[in-house]
Every structure is written in C-alpha cells, then in structure tokens.
Design a protein around this motif. Structure first.
Motif, PDB file in Angstrom:
ATOM      1  N   TYR A 118       4.718   3.229 -11.783  1.00  0.00           N
ATOM      2  CA  TYR A 118       3.539   2.644 -11.130  1.00  0.00           C
ATOM      3  C   TYR A 118       3.828   2.357  -9.658  1.00  0.00           C
ATOM      4  CZ  TYR A 118      -0.579  -0.106 -10.201  1.00  0.00           C
ATOM      5  OH  TYR A 118      -1.767  -0.562  -9.654  1.00  0.00           O
ATOM      6  N   ILE A 119       5.053   1.900  -9.357  1.00  0.00           N
ATOM      7  CA  ILE A 119       5.408   1.614  -7.963  1.00  0.00           C
ATOM      8  C   ILE A 119       5.265   2.870  -7.113  1.00  0.00           C
ATOM      9  CG2 ILE A 119       7.270   0.912  -6.404  1.00  0.00           C
ATOM     10  CD1 ILE A 119       8.359  -0.855  -8.636  1.00  0.00           C
ATOM     11  N   GLN A 120       5.767   3.991  -7.626  1.00  0.00           N
ATOM     12  CA  GLN A 120       5.688   5.249  -6.887  1.00  0.00           C
ATOM     13  C   GLN A 120       4.229   5.650  -6.645  1.00  0.00           C
ATOM     14  OE1 GLN A 120       8.048   6.889  -5.460  1.00  0.00           O
ATOM     15  NE2 GLN A 120       9.836   5.864  -6.320  1.00  0.00           N
ATOM     16  N   LYS A 121       3.408   5.459  -7.655  1.00  0.00           N
ATOM     17  CA  LYS A 121       1.995   5.794  -7.528  1.00  0.00           C
ATOM     18  C   LYS A 121       1.320   4.911  -6.471  1.00  0.00           C
ATOM     19  CE  LYS A 121      -2.317   5.885 -10.218  1.00  0.00           C
ATOM     20  NZ  LYS A 121      -2.920   5.593 -11.550  1.00  0.00           N
ATOM     21  N   ALA A 122       1.595   3.598  -6.533  1.00  0.00           N
ATOM     22  CA  ALA A 122       0.999   2.671  -5.568  1.00  0.00           C
ATOM     23  C   ALA A 122       1.522   2.927  -4.158  1.00  0.00           C
ATOM     24  CB  ALA A 122       1.292   1.227  -5.987  1.00  0.00           C
ATOM     25  N   LYS A 123       2.809   3.251  -4.064  1.00  0.00           N
ATOM     26  CA  LYS A 123       3.405   3.517  -2.751  1.00  0.00           C
ATOM     27  C   LYS A 123       2.733   4.717  -2.077  1.00  0.00           C
ATOM     28  CE  LYS A 123       7.629   5.098  -2.537  1.00  0.00           C
ATOM     29  NZ  LYS A 123       9.122   5.139  -2.595  1.00  0.00           N
ATOM     30  N   LYS A 124       2.430   5.726  -2.873  1.00  0.00           N
ATOM     31  CA  LYS A 124       1.751   6.905  -2.337  1.00  0.00           C
ATOM     32  C   LYS A 124       0.351   6.549  -1.855  1.00  0.00           C
ATOM     33  CE  LYS A 124       0.543  11.680  -3.506  1.00  0.00           C
ATOM     34  NZ  LYS A 124       0.567  12.733  -4.556  1.00  0.00           N
ATOM     35  N   THR A 125      -0.338   5.709  -2.630  1.00  0.00           N
ATOM     36  CA  THR A 125      -1.693   5.295  -2.264  1.00  0.00           C
ATOM     37  C   THR A 125      -1.703   4.506  -0.964  1.00  0.00           C
ATOM     38  OG1 THR A 125      -2.380   5.220  -4.578  1.00  0.00           O
ATOM     39  CG2 THR A 125      -3.721   3.985  -3.005  1.00  0.00           C
ATOM     40  N   TYR A 126      -0.800   3.540  -0.863  1.00  0.00           N
ATOM     41  CA  TYR A 126      -0.781   2.676   0.313  1.00  0.00           C
ATOM     42  C   TYR A 126      -0.099   3.338   1.510  1.00  0.00           C
ATOM     43  CZ  TYR A 126      -2.534  -1.194  -2.461  1.00  0.00           C
ATOM     44  OH  TYR A 126      -3.331  -2.002  -3.238  1.00  0.00           O
ATOM     45  N   GLY A 127       0.661   4.376   1.262  1.00  0.00           N
ATOM     46  CA  GLY A 127       1.319   5.080   2.357  1.00  0.00           C
ATOM     47  C   GLY A 127       0.446   6.141   2.985  1.00  0.00           C
ATOM     48  N   ASP A 128      -0.601   6.567   2.276  1.00  0.00           N
ATOM     49  CA  ASP A 128      -1.502   7.593   2.779  1.00  0.00           C
ATOM     50  C   ASP A 128      -2.489   6.968   3.760  1.00  0.00           C
ATOM     51  OD1 ASP A 128      -2.867  10.309   2.551  1.00  0.00           O
ATOM     52  OD2 ASP A 128      -4.492   8.952   1.965  1.00  0.00           O
ATOM     53  N   ALA A 129      -2.662   7.585   4.925  1.00  0.00           N
ATOM     54  CA  ALA A 129      -3.519   7.027   5.978  1.00  0.00           C
ATOM     55  C   ALA A 129      -4.955   6.857   5.495  1.00  0.00           C
ATOM     56  CB  ALA A 129      -3.474   7.911   7.212  1.00  0.00           C
ATOM     57  N   ARG A 130      -5.494   7.858   4.796  1.00  0.00           N
ATOM     58  CA  ARG A 130      -6.862   7.771   4.303  1.00  0.00           C
ATOM     59  C   ARG A 130      -6.979   6.676   3.255  1.00  0.00           C
ATOM     60  NH1 ARG A 130      -9.347  13.204   2.067  1.00  0.00           N
ATOM     61  NH2 ARG A 130      -8.908  13.745   4.250  1.00  0.00           N
ATOM     62  N   GLY A 131      -5.954   6.604   2.404  1.00  0.00           N
ATOM     63  CA  GLY A 131      -5.959   5.561   1.385  1.00  0.00           C
ATOM     64  C   GLY A 131      -5.918   4.179   1.999  1.00  0.00           C
ATOM     65  N   ARG A 132      -5.147   4.012   3.073  1.00  0.00           N
ATOM     66  CA  ARG A 132      -5.068   2.718   3.742  1.00  0.00           C
ATOM     67  C   ARG A 132      -6.416   2.317   4.322  1.00  0.00           C
ATOM     68  NH1 ARG A 132      -0.059   4.630   5.822  1.00  0.00           N
ATOM     69  NH2 ARG A 132      -0.967   4.929   7.887  1.00  0.00           N
ATOM     70  N   ARG A 133      -7.151   3.291   4.869  1.00  0.00           N
ATOM     71  CA  ARG A 133      -8.471   2.978   5.435  1.00  0.00           C
ATOM     72  C   ARG A 133      -9.428   2.513   4.342  1.00  0.00           C
ATOM     73  NH1 ARG A 133      -7.505   7.601   8.687  1.00  0.00           N
ATOM     74  NH2 ARG A 133      -8.755   8.907   7.291  1.00  0.00           N
TER      75      ARG A 133
END
Length: 214
Positions: A118-133
């Motif tokens: 789950y950490i890896q999945k969340a890290k990818k989400t929060y690390g992606d610029a579009r996801g952060r927006r």
C-alpha cells in the motif's frame, strides 16, 4: 521525492512496517537515515509534537503521531511539505483500518511488512504531479503545514539521549534508595535482637543471683 517510509509504535519504538526507495544511487546512504529514524522512534513519547519536520542533511524527515503510532517519511527538501503530510495521513488511515487491533500485540519488528504494497501505491499517487494537483483540491481540510515545527535531527537525538540518561540515573537512584531502606530495616531488626538478647541475659543473671543469695 519520497525516499523512505517507516511506521513504528510510539511507547517502545518498535518498527511495524517500512518501505525504502530501491535506487542504487541512494540505497547506500538511505541505511544511515534508517538508523536515524530508529533512534528517533526511541525518543518519542506522549509529550512529543504530534506533527514535526526534522532536517537531516539534504533531506527532511516528516512525521505524524496518531493513536500511539508514528508515521514517518524521508523526502528531499524540494518535496511539498503539504503533500508529505497528506501522504502520511493517507497511510495512517489505511494502516489503522487494516492493523489497528493488532498494533499493541505485535512482538517482533516489521510485523506488518506486507503494508509496503500500500505504501508503494500511495507513494506513486502522491509523487505524480497530476495526482498531487488532484489531491490538493481534495485536501482542503489539511491543517496549515507552515505551523508544523521544524527541528534538526542531531538536536532531537541528543535530547533523546540526555532524557534516556536521566531516566537511567533516576532508576539507579530509586534502586539505591530501595536497597538503603532494606539495609536499614535489616540493621534495625538486628539491633532489636541484640538488645532483646542483652536484656534477657541481664534478667537471667538477676534471677540466678536472687536464688543464690536467698
């Protein structure tokens, strides 16, 4: 960029789960920061800030404490602090949902290492610029991160070492006091026995003299 994430129990610092960036360039240096994180966990207690950012070389530790569990991540300084704490809040919610009833009964380090998925999945989400927006639009209730305390890792660990030393000295003084009390009680009992024996001897001598004379 999120380089490392660790989750630990606050009252004893036991690591419960972890996820480390698998990068040859940063892999060797991350071990040093893992050790710092483990030492940091040992300094935490009920009086520790519930949210804090800690400077360590070119990186920042961000941590939050929720329900006696510490969620910590190591990021480079350019990584948004607001995003980092959104990431930690996400992890805290999911972790307590999955393991909240098991946290206090864990006896070995990294008992919930499978949470890395789950950490890896969340890290990818929060690390992606579009996801952060997209997340920025959703996290309108996130507290003002500018008010979160920023400290230095060496200062934090040094204070922890001093507190640990004071606790050890206090424990030693308590033990010495207990031993002194026990020795004093033994001495008093011995003194009473000697006095009682002496009094008994004098009484016996008086009786012998009495019957001898009369």
């Amino acid at each position: 960029m999120v380089l490392m994430t660790m989750i630990a129990r606050v009252f004893d610092g036991l690591p419960l789960a972890a996820s480390v960036q698998e990068d040859e360039q940063t892999g060797k240096s991350i071990l040093e920061y893992q050790n710092q994180a483990k030492r940091l966990f040992k300094t935490l207690n009920d009086a520790s800030p519930s949210r804090c950012s800690i400077e360590s070389g070119p990186y920042l530790f961000h941590y939050m404490i929720e329900q006696q569990t510490c969620f910590l991540t190591l990021c480079d300084r350019q990584f948004s602090k607001k995003t980092a704490f959104s990431f930690l809040e996400d992890l805290a919610s999911e972790f307590h949902s999955q393991y909240g009833h098991k946290i206090n009964t864990a006896t070995r380090p990294y008992s919930f290492i499978e949470f890395d998925t789950y950490i890896q999945k969340a890290k990818k989400t929060y690390g992606d610029a579009r996801g952060r927006r997209n997340l920025a639009n959703l996290n309108t209730e996130l507290q003002d991160v500018q008010r979160i305390m920023v400290q230095n890792i060496e200062d934090v660990l040094q204070r922890g070492a001093i507190l640990s030393e004071l606790e050890n000295k206090s424990a030693n003084l308590t033990e010495m006091s207990r031993k002194y009390k026990k020795d004093a009680e033994t001495l008093n009992a011995t003194s009473l026995a000697v006095i009682a024996g002496a009094c008994g001897g004098v009484s016996l001598l008086v009786l012998i003299l009495y019957f001898w004379i009369f």
